[in-house]
Design a protein around this motif. Structure first.
Motif, mmCIF file in Angstrom:
data_model
loop_
_atom_site.group_PDB
_atom_site.id
_atom_site.type_symbol
_atom_site.label_atom_id
_atom_site.label_comp_id
_atom_site.label_asym_id
_atom_site.label_seq_id
_atom_site.Cartn_x
_atom_site.Cartn_y
_atom_site.Cartn_z
ATOM 1 N N LYS A 31 3.189 -4.720 -9.569
ATOM 2 C CA LYS A 31 1.915 -4.925 -9.055
ATOM 3 C C LYS A 31 1.297 -6.459 -9.174
ATOM 4 O O LYS A 31 2.340 -7.163 -9.400
ATOM 5 C CB LYS A 31 0.323 -5.416 -10.203
ATOM 6 N N SER A 32 0.878 -6.784 -7.891
ATOM 7 C CA SER A 32 0.456 -8.282 -7.449
ATOM 8 C C SER A 32 2.215 -9.071 -6.610
ATOM 9 O O SER A 32 2.513 -10.237 -6.573
ATOM 10 C CB SER A 32 0.228 -9.533 -8.787
ATOM 11 N N SER A 36 0.319 -4.909 -0.603
ATOM 12 C CA SER A 36 -0.920 -5.036 -0.059
ATOM 13 C C SER A 36 -0.955 -6.099 0.867
ATOM 14 O O SER A 36 -1.712 -5.746 1.914
ATOM 15 C CB SER A 36 -2.134 -4.652 -0.743
#
Length: 80
Positions: A31-32, A36
């Motif tokens: 995540k992060s 995205s």
């Protein structure tokens, strides 16, 4: 076909970072990690090419909301 995308001062990418793209590219990581952000950059590029403008506040890519200019700029860059 796009074979490479280079991001700098875009969301989580402060330093200049190049990502190689192939006909099939898998993005994975914690995540992060910026997965995205790569898609958001490609969507924004599409918006600029398709509509011939670069005002991120007027994006027409519903239901994707890129969040405006201040959401796209790397937050650490504001301190320089």
């Amino acid at each position: 076909m796009i074979t490479e995308i280079t991001l700098e001062n875009f969301k989580g990418y402060r330093e200049k970072t190049s990502i190689q793209l192939a006909p099939i590219t898998l993005l994975y990581g914690p995540k992060s990690a910026g997965k995205s952000s790569i898609f958001h950059a490609l969507l924004y590029l599409y918006e600029v090419v398709q509509n011939d403008w670069c005002d991120v506040d007027l994006c027409t890519l519903a239901p994707v909301d890129l969040g405006g200019f201040l959401n796209l700029v790397n937050r650490d860059s504001e301190e320089d």
